[in-house]
Scaffold this motif. Structure first.
Motif, PDB file in Angstrom:
ATOM      1  N   THR A 157       0.819  -1.228   0.000  1.00 31.70           N
ATOM      2  CA  THR A 157       0.000   0.000   0.000  1.00 31.70           C
ATOM      3  C   THR A 157       0.843   1.263   0.000  1.00 31.70           C
ATOM      4  N   ARG A 158       2.154   1.129   0.217  1.00 30.89           N
ATOM      5  CA  ARG A 158       3.078   2.262   0.303  1.00 30.89           C
ATOM      6  C   ARG A 158       2.765   3.150   1.507  1.00 30.89           C
ATOM      7  N   GLY A 159       2.204   2.558   2.556  1.00 30.81           N
ATOM      8  CA  GLY A 159       1.913   3.315   3.769  1.00 30.81           C
ATOM      9  C   GLY A 159       2.518   2.653   4.988  1.00 30.81           C
ATOM     10  N   MET A 160       2.171   3.160   6.149  1.00 27.96           N
ATOM     11  CA  MET A 160       2.617   2.583   7.422  1.00 27.96           C
ATOM     12  C   MET A 160       1.408   1.950   8.094  1.00 27.96           C
ATOM     13  N   VAL A 161       1.557   0.700   8.506  1.00 26.72           N
ATOM     14  CA  VAL A 161       0.416  -0.124   8.902  1.00 26.72           C
ATOM     15  C   VAL A 161       0.454  -0.449  10.389  1.00 26.72           C
ATOM     16  N   SER A 162      -0.721  -0.467  10.999  1.00 26.87           N
ATOM     17  CA  SER A 162      -0.861  -0.985  12.357  1.00 26.87           C
ATOM     18  C   SER A 162      -2.100  -1.865  12.405  1.00 26.87           C
ATOM     19  N   ILE A 163      -2.004  -2.951  13.145  1.00 29.01           N
ATOM     20  CA  ILE A 163      -3.128  -3.869  13.345  1.00 29.01           C
ATOM     21  C   ILE A 163      -3.539  -3.770  14.809  1.00 29.01           C
ATOM     22  N   GLU A 164      -4.825  -3.497  15.046  1.00 26.15           N
ATOM     23  CA  GLU A 164      -5.324  -3.281  16.401  1.00 26.15           C
ATOM     24  C   GLU A 164      -6.430  -4.273  16.721  1.00 26.15           C
ATOM     25  N   ASP A 165      -6.652  -4.511  18.032  1.00 29.50           N
ATOM     26  CA  ASP A 165      -7.785  -5.341  18.410  1.00 29.50           C
ATOM     27  C   ASP A 165      -9.035  -4.486  18.479  1.00 29.50           C
ATOM     28  N   GLU A 166     -10.152  -5.075  18.903  1.00 36.33           N
ATOM     29  CA  GLU A 166     -11.430  -4.360  18.878  1.00 36.33           C
ATOM     30  C   GLU A 166     -11.488  -3.208  19.868  1.00 36.33           C
ATOM     31  N   ARG A 167     -10.511  -3.124  20.781  1.00 29.50           N
ATOM     32  CA  ARG A 167     -10.488  -2.031  21.766  1.00 29.50           C
ATOM     33  C   ARG A 167      -9.390  -1.011  21.455  1.00 29.50           C
ATOM     34  N   SER A 168      -8.908  -1.020  20.219  1.00 32.18           N
ATOM     35  CA  SER A 168      -7.893  -0.070  19.745  1.00 32.18           C
ATOM     36  C   SER A 168      -6.543  -0.254  20.411  1.00 32.18           C
ATOM     37  N   HIS A 169      -6.235  -1.485  20.832  1.00 33.62           N
ATOM     38  CA  HIS A 169      -4.918  -1.796  21.369  1.00 33.62           C
ATOM     39  C   HIS A 169      -4.049  -2.349  20.239  1.00 33.62           C
ATOM     40  N   ILE A 170      -2.831  -1.852  20.132  1.00 23.95           N
ATOM     41  CA  ILE A 170      -1.923  -2.262  19.065  1.00 23.95           C
ATOM     42  C   ILE A 170      -1.506  -3.724  19.243  1.00 23.95           C
ATOM     43  N   LEU A 171      -1.692  -4.524  18.201  1.00 22.82           N
ATOM     44  CA  LEU A 171      -1.242  -5.917  18.194  1.00 22.82           C
ATOM     45  C   LEU A 171       0.044  -6.080  17.387  1.00 22.82           C
ATOM     46  N   ALA A 172       0.179  -5.355  16.287  1.00 24.52           N
ATOM     47  CA  ALA A 172       1.356  -5.451  15.426  1.00 24.52           C
ATOM     48  C   ALA A 172       1.426  -4.190  14.573  1.00 24.52           C
ATOM     49  N   TYR A 173       2.609  -3.908  14.063  1.00 28.69           N
ATOM     50  CA  TYR A 173       2.774  -2.708  13.235  1.00 28.69           C
ATOM     51  C   TYR A 173       3.964  -2.889  12.307  1.00 28.69           C
ATOM     52  N   SER A 174       3.970  -2.104  11.237  1.00 24.21           N
ATOM     53  CA  SER A 174       5.070  -2.151  10.281  1.00 24.21           C
ATOM     54  C   SER A 174       6.103  -1.087  10.629  1.00 24.21           C
ATOM     55  N   ALA A 175       7.153  -1.022   9.827  1.00 29.20           N
ATOM     56  CA  ALA A 175       8.186  -0.010  10.041  1.00 29.20           C
ATOM     57  C   ALA A 175       7.607   1.382   9.847  1.00 29.20           C
ATOM     58  N   SER A 176       8.190   2.347  10.571  1.00 29.70           N
ATOM     59  CA  SER A 176       7.789   3.746  10.438  1.00 29.70           C
ATOM     60  C   SER A 176       8.940   4.543   9.825  1.00 29.70           C
ATOM     61  N   ASP A 177       8.608   5.609   9.126  1.00 29.64           N
ATOM     62  CA  ASP A 177       9.642   6.504   8.631  1.00 29.64           C
ATOM     63  C   ASP A 177       9.414   7.891   9.210  1.00 29.64           C
ATOM     64  N   ASP A 178      10.110   8.873   8.682  1.00 28.60           N
ATOM     65  CA  ASP A 178      10.021  10.231   9.227  1.00 28.60           C
ATOM     66  C   ASP A 178       8.640  10.842   9.064  1.00 28.60           C
ATOM     67  N   ALA A 179       7.794  10.248   8.205  1.00 24.73           N
ATOM     68  CA  ALA A 179       6.456  10.796   7.976  1.00 24.73           C
ATOM     69  C   ALA A 179       5.435  10.256   8.966  1.00 24.73           C
ATOM     70  N   ALA A 180       5.868   9.427   9.917  1.00 25.33           N
ATOM     71  CA  ALA A 180       4.928   8.930  10.933  1.00 25.33           C
ATOM     72  C   ALA A 180       4.392  10.101  11.737  1.00 25.33           C
ATOM     73  N   ASP A 181       3.059  10.220  11.815  1.00 24.78           N
ATOM     74  CA  ASP A 181       2.481  11.344  12.536  1.00 24.78           C
ATOM     75  C   ASP A 181       2.393  11.047  14.027  1.00 24.78           C
ATOM     76  N   GLU A 182       1.916  12.054  14.774  1.00 29.30           N
ATOM     77  CA  GLU A 182       1.888  11.937  16.223  1.00 29.30           C
ATOM     78  C   GLU A 182       0.973  10.815  16.695  1.00 29.30           C
ATOM     79  N   LEU A 183      -0.138  10.615  16.000  1.00 24.55           N
ATOM     80  CA  LEU A 183      -1.067   9.551  16.376  1.00 24.55           C
ATOM     81  C   LEU A 183      -0.374   8.192  16.303  1.00 24.55           C
ATOM     82  N   ARG A 184       0.345   7.952  15.207  1.00 23.03           N
ATOM     83  CA  ARG A 184       1.027   6.661  15.057  1.00 23.03           C
ATOM     84  C   ARG A 184       2.113   6.485  16.121  1.00 23.03           C
TER      85      ARG A 184
END
Length: 548
Positions: A157-184
């Motif tokens: 997808t050419r983006g930065m990915v995060s996988i969360e459970d149903e309560r918005s808890h992070i389960l897994a994520y991909s690499a981040s670059d300098d464009a990762a925003d504050e939320l990520r």
């Protein structure tokens, strides 16, 4: 020559530039690692653990700059330093000088980064580095786990990915670059989305849309929140017989998010996300709905089904190592409520345990859930993870949760003993301390067991306590409570009377009356000890706390 392992550049890309920074590396050398180890101060101080393997990457947990620099200097003189060291004190000049002398690459870790997440991410890369099947027929591969799924989706997808459970808890994520925003950044560091962001997503109707539809939802950029554009898709439990084209039920398991980075998100990202959601549903469901046969095997390993156990065969069936330190965690409810709903909590705990430790095993027995961590790398990191998950999952439990951790055992043959230790702690504590061990709770555990043994043998019951109870019942008095508080305060009349909210002379009269009723001289230390034990035994038989 075939080089086994993962390059340091690949590790840095996977972990993300927002969370780590390469401080120094040997000049003109391409660095590869094939093992990751969590190390604490006690490990570094232990002589047999001073020397690492040249291909190891060490995560130095809670190790100060002085200790780390001294250790690297010793390795330079008499040992074999690890290839890479990650540390939160890497900016210290003494550490950098020592690392340069030892020829070890040094990586600075963001102070807010969680060691267990770094460990899981790097271990996941190493697990898949030696042999990868050609998965051209399946874009995500049959052996994909959540972390690798996140990496694959990010690449497509050419983006930065995060996988969360149903309560918005992070389960897994991909690499981040300098464009990762504050939320990520804050989501990964804090393991869940910051409240102000979650509130805004709620106001925009994003969560409602995810509950009502299987469609990919676009979340526009927001300058006020410094949030970049995102796509999100729901992950629903896969059902074979569900009518309709999408074959998904209404059970929301989580979400996959793609944050736009330095390049626009790919035009076919929606299709990629839908396919990834199906794969994630299978992975998460497989973790949550562990086969009953596996549960039986785990329970046999924990010594919960009696009889002899063939440890090597069980270990092979469960694909876990026989040797190496192991640790057991027991989870129970607070109070009389038990764990409700037990199945849902066990499934959630299994998912979080798998994300923390890939070889973890979880089973529910009676009103308790047990977690086995074979090949435990760091007790401190495990305690930290347990505290966090108890708080997180306790929010959905009716009674709240508490946990006990065993001491590490050397091999799987000792796991049943570790589980028995966990049960001792859970039986002897109430949940005033949510996460504890036998070492930290030895007084209440041993006292409870002593009182229990006495309660089981009527020959050890003192009938004089019965006389005191009979007096209270006949006269509607509270002599028993008065003497209990008096003994609890070591015979200090003033403090005990303040607790009871009566005059000291009134308490003195009551204690004298207790001595007359029971014919026990409370000025005798042995008599006071016996009285306190017998009151505890009597309280236990009535289901009351023996500590007033």
């Amino acid at each position: 020559m075939t080089i086994r392992g993962v390059s340091l550049d690949a590790v840095l890309r996977a972990v993300g530039g927002a969370f780590v920074e390469l401080v120094l590396a040997p000049v003109d050398q391409e660095i590869f690692v094939d093992a990751v180890v969590l190390m604490e101060t006690s490990d570094i101080e232990c002589p047999r653990r001073r020397a690492g393997e040249s291909s190891e990457l060490w995560l130095t947990v809670a190790v100060g700059a002085t200790e780390l620099a001294a250790w690297l200097n010793k390795l330079d003189q008499s040992g074999k330093p690890p290839r890479v060291v990650m540390s939160k004190v890497a900016a210290d000049e003494s550490v950098q000088v020592a690392a340069r002398r030892a020829g070890t690459a040094l990586i600075a870790v963001h102070p807010g980064s969680a060691w267990d997440r770094l460990f899981t991410t790097i271990q996941g890369m190493l697990d898949h580095s030696v042999s990868r099947q050609d998965s051209s027929s399946d874009v995500f591969g049959s052996g994909t786990d959540l972390f690798e799924l996140a990496q694959n989706v990010a690449a497509l997808t050419r983006g930065m990915v995060s996988i969360e459970d149903e309560r918005s808890h992070i389960l897994a994520y991909s690499a981040s670059d300098d464009a990762a925003d504050e939320l990520r950044k804050r989501s990964i560091l804090g393991r869940e989305g910051p409240r102000e962001y979650l509130r805004k997503l709620q106001e925009w109707g994003v969560f409602e849309g995810l509950r009502r539809s299987d469609d990919v939802i676009e979340v526009p950029a927001d300058d006020e929140l410094a949030m970049r554009r995102r796509l999100v898709v729901p992950i629903r439990r896969f059902t074979e017989n569900m009518p309709g084209a999408n074959n998904f039920g209404a059970d929301l398991l989580g979400t996959i998010w793609v944050q736009e980075g330095q390049r626009p998100i790919a035009g076919d990202a929606g299709n990629v996300l839908c396919g990834a959601a199906a794969v994630a549903a299978r992975l998460i469901s497989r973790i949550r709905d562990a086969p009953s046969n596996e549960a039986i095997q785990i329970q046999r390993l924990l010594g919960l089904r009696g009889g002899g156990v063939d440890i090597p065969s069980l270990a092979a069936a469960l694909t876990i190592p026989v040797s190496g330190p192991a640790l057991v965690i027991g989870v129970a409810g607070i109070g009389d409520g038990g764990l409700r709903p037990l199945g849902e909590l066990a499934s959630s705990l299994r998912l979080h345990a798998s994300a923390f430790h890939r070889e973890s095993l979880v089973t529910a027995v009676g009103a308790r859930i047990y977690v086995l961590f074979p090949r435990t790398q760091s007790v401190k990191a495990t305690v930290s993870w347990t505290r966090e998950v108890i708080v997180r999952l306790g929010k959905v439990s009716q009674s709240g949760l508490r946990a006990a951790l065993s001491s590490p055992v050397a091999t799987l043959a000792d796991v049943a003993q570790a589980r028995a230790e966990v049960d001792r702690v859970l039986d002897g504590t109430t949940g005033d301390v949510r996460v504890t061990t036998l070492a930290d709770s030895r007084t209440p555990v041993l006292l409870g067991e002593i009182v229990g043994r006495i309660a089981e043998d009527e020959r050890l019951h003192d009938p004089r306590i019965g006389a005191l109870d009979a007096y209270d019942k006949r006269n509607a008095s509270n002599m028993r409570e008065s003497v209990s508080v008096y003994l609890r305060h070591s015979g200090d009349v003033r403090r005990a009377s303040q607790h009871l909210k009566i005059h000291p002379n009134t308490l003195r009269y009551r204690i004298k009356r207790v001595e007359e009723i029971t014919d026990i001289d409370l000025s005798d230390p042995a008599a006071r000890l016996l009285m306190e034990i017998q009151l505890a035994v009597s309280a236990r038989s009535t289901g009351k706390s023996f500590v007033t």
